[in-house]
Scaffold this motif. Sequence first.
Motif, PDB file in Angstrom:
ATOM      1  N   ALA A  44      -3.208  -4.544   8.908  1.00  0.00           N
ATOM      2  CA  ALA A  44      -3.918  -3.965   7.763  1.00  0.00           C
ATOM      3  C   ALA A  44      -4.885  -4.978   7.160  1.00  0.00           C
ATOM      4  N   CYS A  45      -4.442  -6.224   7.066  1.00  0.00           N
ATOM      5  CA  CYS A  45      -5.284  -7.278   6.510  1.00  0.00           C
ATOM      6  C   CYS A  45      -6.477  -7.543   7.423  1.00  0.00           C
ATOM      7  N   ARG A  46      -6.227  -7.518   8.703  1.00  0.00           N
ATOM      8  CA  ARG A  46      -7.291  -7.746   9.689  1.00  0.00           C
ATOM      9  C   ARG A  46      -8.373  -6.667   9.571  1.00  0.00           C
ATOM     10  N   GLN A  93     -11.325  -8.683   7.962  1.00  0.00           N
ATOM     11  CA  GLN A  93     -12.035  -9.182   9.145  1.00  0.00           C
ATOM     12  C   GLN A  93     -12.876  -8.094   9.793  1.00  0.00           C
ATOM     13  N   HIS A  94     -12.806  -6.892   9.216  1.00  0.00           N
ATOM     14  CA  HIS A  94     -13.642  -5.773   9.678  1.00  0.00           C
ATOM     15  C   HIS A  94     -13.437  -5.492  11.165  1.00  0.00           C
ATOM     16  N   GLN A  95     -12.188  -5.542  11.585  1.00  0.00           N
ATOM     17  CA  GLN A  95     -11.852  -5.244  12.968  1.00  0.00           C
ATOM     18  C   GLN A  95     -11.310  -3.818  13.030  1.00  0.00           C
ATOM     19  N   THR A 128     -12.539 -17.964  12.702  1.00  0.00           N
ATOM     20  CA  THR A 128     -13.398 -17.049  11.961  1.00  0.00           C
ATOM     21  C   THR A 128     -14.044 -16.065  12.920  1.00  0.00           C
ATOM     22  N   PRO A 129     -13.775 -14.764  12.784  1.00  0.00           N
ATOM     23  CA  PRO A 129     -14.423 -13.777  13.653  1.00  0.00           C
ATOM     24  C   PRO A 129     -15.902 -13.673  13.343  1.00  0.00           C
ATOM     25  N   ALA A 130     -16.649 -13.102  14.263  1.00  0.00           N
ATOM     26  CA  ALA A 130     -18.102 -13.047  14.127  1.00  0.00           C
ATOM     27  C   ALA A 130     -18.543 -12.269  12.897  1.00  0.00           C
ATOM     28  N   ASN A 131     -17.791 -11.241  12.505  1.00  0.00           N
ATOM     29  CA  ASN A 131     -18.247 -10.381  11.408  1.00  0.00           C
ATOM     30  C   ASN A 131     -17.232 -10.280  10.267  1.00  0.00           C
ATOM     31  N   GLY A 132     -16.509 -11.363  10.021  1.00  0.00           N
ATOM     32  CA  GLY A 132     -15.532 -11.299   8.949  1.00  0.00           C
ATOM     33  C   GLY A 132     -15.049 -12.675   8.536  1.00  0.00           C
ATOM     34  N   ALA A 179      -7.459 -18.097   6.987  1.00  0.00           N
ATOM     35  CA  ALA A 179      -7.481 -19.276   6.122  1.00  0.00           C
ATOM     36  C   ALA A 179      -8.582 -19.160   5.076  1.00  0.00           C
ATOM     37  N   GLY A 180      -9.676 -18.455   5.429  1.00  0.00           N
ATOM     38  CA  GLY A 180     -10.765 -18.294   4.481  1.00  0.00           C
ATOM     39  C   GLY A 180     -10.347 -17.547   3.234  1.00  0.00           C
ATOM     40  N   CYS A 181      -9.388 -16.628   3.371  1.00  0.00           N
ATOM     41  CA  CYS A 181      -8.858 -15.900   2.215  1.00  0.00           C
ATOM     42  C   CYS A 181      -7.643 -16.593   1.609  1.00  0.00           C
ATOM     43  N   HIS A 182      -6.727 -17.017   2.483  1.00  0.00           N
ATOM     44  CA  HIS A 182      -5.410 -17.453   2.008  1.00  0.00           C
ATOM     45  C   HIS A 182      -5.219 -18.965   1.979  1.00  0.00           C
TER      46      HIS A 182
END
Length: 250
Positions: free
Chosen positions: A101-103, A107-109, A57-61, A65-68
């Motif tokens: 694109a998903c990232r 994940q706001h990257q 889990t990234p710091a800001n997203g 696995a959290g989505c899918h």
Amino acid sequence: MSRLVAILLLLCLPAVAAERRSGFDFMSPATQEMQREDALNPAMLWVAEGEAQWNETPANGKSCAGCHGDATASMRGVAARYPAYDERSGKAIDLQGRINACRATHQHQPAAFDAESRPLLGLAAYLGLQSRGLPVRAPDDPRLAPALRKGEALFHTAMGQLNFSCTQCHDANWGKRLAGSPIPQAHPTGYPIYRLEWQDMGSLQRRLRNCMTGVRAEPFPYGADELVELELYLNSRAAGMAMETPAVRP
């Protein structure tokens, strides 16, 4: 499947369609064993890193696995249907383009993974593994028809100082040898792959660029529409063949 796409797929079938063979069939027994046994397959190091990224889990997203959820269930068969149509760009997009694109979206990257970077190849290999053994799916979206036609045209276009096309090697001369190496039929069933020549993992785009350099042509840049269109066409030729990701090649 639309009638237009079905007709295009029939036109795309290579002359060797009745005798389609994976690049695996042209390898030495030792290299085949390396692919068969996960404990011997160096690509599994990238897969392990990709699995870790999937759950991180990234710091800001959100994590993937959290989505899918569990990739072994939610991602089964997904890699077998790429390239696919991308609603946002209105173009064909490959699996690695979808990852980036998903990232960016979830994940706001702001920065995409670099082409051929270990994180991107790791995630692509991990997702590809979830489709191993499943058949490559023919594109069934009529919006992909223009990209499919362009990919087919590129496959038959002579280029470079050697004035050579993909079809001259992989349709007309498959099974023969070039500089001591067997010429396969160019079915991209195992990407990203670990290539012994590279001592590294690489995407299909890397391999296509290698081929272009080999005929002394200026390679398309990573992420170019032309490379995705070529991949789309190559996958249409391989429709029904088993996915092998992560494959090993000489």
